[in-house]
Scaffold this active site. Sequence first.
Site, PDB file in Angstrom:
ATOM      1  N   LYS B  88     -34.770 -28.338  37.438  1.00  0.00           N
ATOM      2  CA  LYS B  88     -33.450 -28.174  36.632  1.00  0.00           C
ATOM      3  C   LYS B  88     -32.773 -27.052  37.010  1.00  0.00           C
ATOM      4  O   LYS B  88     -33.200 -25.807  36.800  1.00  0.00           O
ATOM      5  CB  LYS B  88     -33.420 -28.553  35.505  1.00  0.00           C
ATOM      6  CG  LYS B  88     -32.260 -28.612  34.463  1.00  0.00           C
ATOM      7  CD  LYS B  88     -32.469 -28.948  33.004  1.00  0.00           C
ATOM      8  CE  LYS B  88     -31.092 -29.189  32.272  1.00  0.00           C
ATOM      9  NZ  LYS B  88     -31.490 -29.590  30.868  1.00  0.00           N
ATOM     10  N   SER B 163     -29.127 -33.323  29.239  1.00  0.00           N
ATOM     11  CA  SER B 163     -28.605 -32.656  30.232  1.00  0.00           C
ATOM     12  C   SER B 163     -29.439 -32.518  31.476  1.00  0.00           C
ATOM     13  O   SER B 163     -28.727 -32.122  32.602  1.00  0.00           O
ATOM     14  CB  SER B 163     -28.483 -31.003  29.610  1.00  0.00           C
ATOM     15  OG  SER B 163     -29.757 -30.562  29.350  1.00  0.00           O
ATOM     16  N   SER B 187     -32.662 -33.621  25.973  1.00  0.00           N
ATOM     17  CA  SER B 187     -32.083 -33.699  27.412  1.00  0.00           C
ATOM     18  C   SER B 187     -33.265 -33.980  28.589  1.00  0.00           C
ATOM     19  O   SER B 187     -32.501 -34.053  29.674  1.00  0.00           O
ATOM     20  CB  SER B 187     -31.734 -32.004  27.425  1.00  0.00           C
ATOM     21  OG  SER B 187     -30.361 -31.985  27.063  1.00  0.00           O
TER      22      SER B 187
END
Lengths: 447, 447
Positions: B88, B163, B187
């Site tokens: 990420k 996210s 997330s």
Amino acid sequence: MSTATQHATGFFHGRTIDDLRAQLRAEKMRAVDLAEAALTAISALDGELNAFVTADRDGALRAAERADAEIADGRDRGPLHGIPVAVKDIIDVAGLRTTMGSAHFAEHVSTEDAECVRRLRAAGAVIVGKTTTHEFAFGPTGDRAYNGASRNPHETRRMTGGSSGGSGAAVAAGIVPLALGTDTGGSVRIPASLCGVTGFKPAYGAVPADGVFPLSQTLDHVGVLAASTDDCRLGYRALAGLRPMPSREHGSEVSIGWIPPDLLHPTDPEVTGIARAALETDGLDVREVRPGGLDAMLRAFGAIQFSEAHAVHAERVAEAPQLFTDDVLAILRRAGETAGWQYVRALTERDQWRAVVAELLDEVELLAMPTTCVTAPEIDQREVDVRGTPTPVRGPLIGLTRPWNLAGAPAISVPAGTVGGLPVGLQLVGRPGQEDRLFAVAARVSR
Amino acid sequence: MSTATQHATGFFHGRTIDDLRAQLRAEKMRAVDLAEAALTAISALDGELNAFVTADRDGALRAAERADAEIADGRDRGPLHGIPVAVKDIIDVAGLRTTMGSAHFAEHVSTEDAECVRRLRAAGAVIVGKTTTHEFAFGPTGDRAYNGASRNPHETRRMTGGSSGGSGAAVAAGIVPLALGTDTGGSVRIPASLCGVTGFKPAYGAVPADGVFPLSQTLDHVGVLAASTDDCRLGYRALAGLRPMPSREHGSEVSIGWIPPDLLHPTDPEVTGIARAALETDGLDVREVRPGGLDAMLRAFGAIQFSEAHAVHAERVAEAPQLFTDDVLAILRRAGETAGWQYVRALTERDQWRAVVAELLDEVELLAMPTTCVTAPEIDQREVDVRGTPTPVRGPLIGLTRPWNLAGAPAISVPAGTVGGLPVGLQLVGRPGQEDRLFAVAARVSR
């Protein structure tokens, strides 16, 4: 014993706990006599001083009789056995009112002893009453309380300082040899300084705060006030659950870091001079140190104290504001405006300040500076002149003490002399675990 | 290997890490082939999915060659040796851009690996690129990012959730077998649920967050997304510094506490039905449990996340607000309004919630509920219909996941079926230390 009422000061003026203990052990005096002496002094002096919210004659005499019976039986609970102690009225004592100095708690009666009170009783101490606290311990002047201002025994039109103002006055007047206080930004050391006694704030967490009404939980400390460092040390060791041990003198030279107080807050030069002069003592190697990170330290102290204090009082502020004094209501309202993100940053800034202090205390053994920036202002005075500048009274009172609450370091205020007849305190700060060193040096410089 | 480009999904679709490992060890395939397969899939699919911010061809091939050389030398770093992994884009990888999904960091290049990346590399994993994150990881939709919205492989007009949206899409599309995410309110688990893969959020602190840009430091967790619970488990063990160990099946019946999701947030009944049905599996003893203290839990989560997030961003919000997307700027501004005293109370309420969860997990071994209240909304959709009520999109996405960030408990989302062709996740929550039990049950109920 009745002589106590004949003087402007109480029986315990000029008497150390060790002296009293010797007399008790020699059975020249009974704990009941000491309790009576304290109660008599309260009756005689407290009309003028307002140091007490509650005198507990029945409880004190019962406890004293028990202490005497134990002594007669050969049971010795240690140096505080039979010694009268006063307890700040924000600390629970079972069966007595605990007003917190506030109309909100005017009729509040505690059902249990606070842990610190339990420890004092286990050490044989005799609780004689509850002392005046600044409303909710949130103020350094000692003149905003439901039961009225406590008054400074040196000049009764002057404030005791606060928030443990009653404890400071009670010790200074010789009403009791030892009193409990609490200290969130200086509330033990400030009245000690202004009243001319010794006040000790232990390391954070060294004395449990259970049963003590919170002001700001990560800054709150339970401490002691007494006429001498030795007596503070006796009280502290009992409160911290340490067994009594005679203090030892250290032969070696002690390195002291003098912090110029104006770095922390503008300070009356005469006060600075008196405090600095007290360090002119054989065996002390004094040099100047200048901690960094002071802006962040101030920000952190403010954000933490304000956030935590408002968290305690939010409903009272919203629902019954009229029960607060104007001063405390105003600061609590302001406290509620601190943002959460500022509190979060303050926790980091606090850790940074602790690192700064730890580093200083790697270089020198103790830090030194005055305890307060000024001598005792008058009661209700809200602005003081410091170096020619009119200054709101709060800053010059807590400016030199609050850094050590944030640091969590043990700190003591000892009498260093007088300015214009009013006491000046010298403050010493040490490392947690080095309390005996701190007490030993404090004893040497105390005037 | 070139077949990977011929399909709508990447090479890793339907392949487990154990399969890949066996082929690597048998030298039927090289790590370089796997890296090429991932890079090829990025080229082929990412125009549509926008799952990646950066593909690191050079770095990946270098790492893969090293992995191959080690395998040829007989050095085995364990199950992740030679396996492509995506990271990420809020996690530092040395030498690559880390944009945080934000224009503020559009050109920011990390100089060091985050600790979690270091651990993956030490386990032999091959970093192939950085995945799209919702701007500063502050949003559960995955469609507010400097590099644009990530798109759900099941229907590209729908959001991935966030996210860690790019990581969810990359795994769902078979571009990589394993991806790193972070999870502050869901997330990792939300994109796992919406994209139909498995996502695991470890216990708080089990994986170090050093080198991960903070959202809310006491709620932030580093987690993993993969096609199966076994693969999540392999990734997790490497990240947590645990040595690889085969999973064991537990013979005994497992007690599951089903939390009716509407207690936490109104939930689409079809989603609830699919998640609940996945628990109709032999060996599970499911009963309903109803945690108390939910209002305080919600208050605490909000106050903590908001205060900590604004503390990270206060200067950026004040000085360069135009560099935020409107959504994230709005929530950051709202976050700044949380009061310090609310944060202070939230810390206590968090501890109370942890006690509630600990008590529930004394009664049952695992807790279960859907992962999200709805299936994937459309990209840019800001209101969803839940049980007939138009609802701002944030609540139905994080409503069932955030309690477990506050609790700090390990939690996993596994595919439970579909509603209208879109994936539904079942969430299981366990006790720290009981992760293997959690993984074992998750594997049994995963559809």
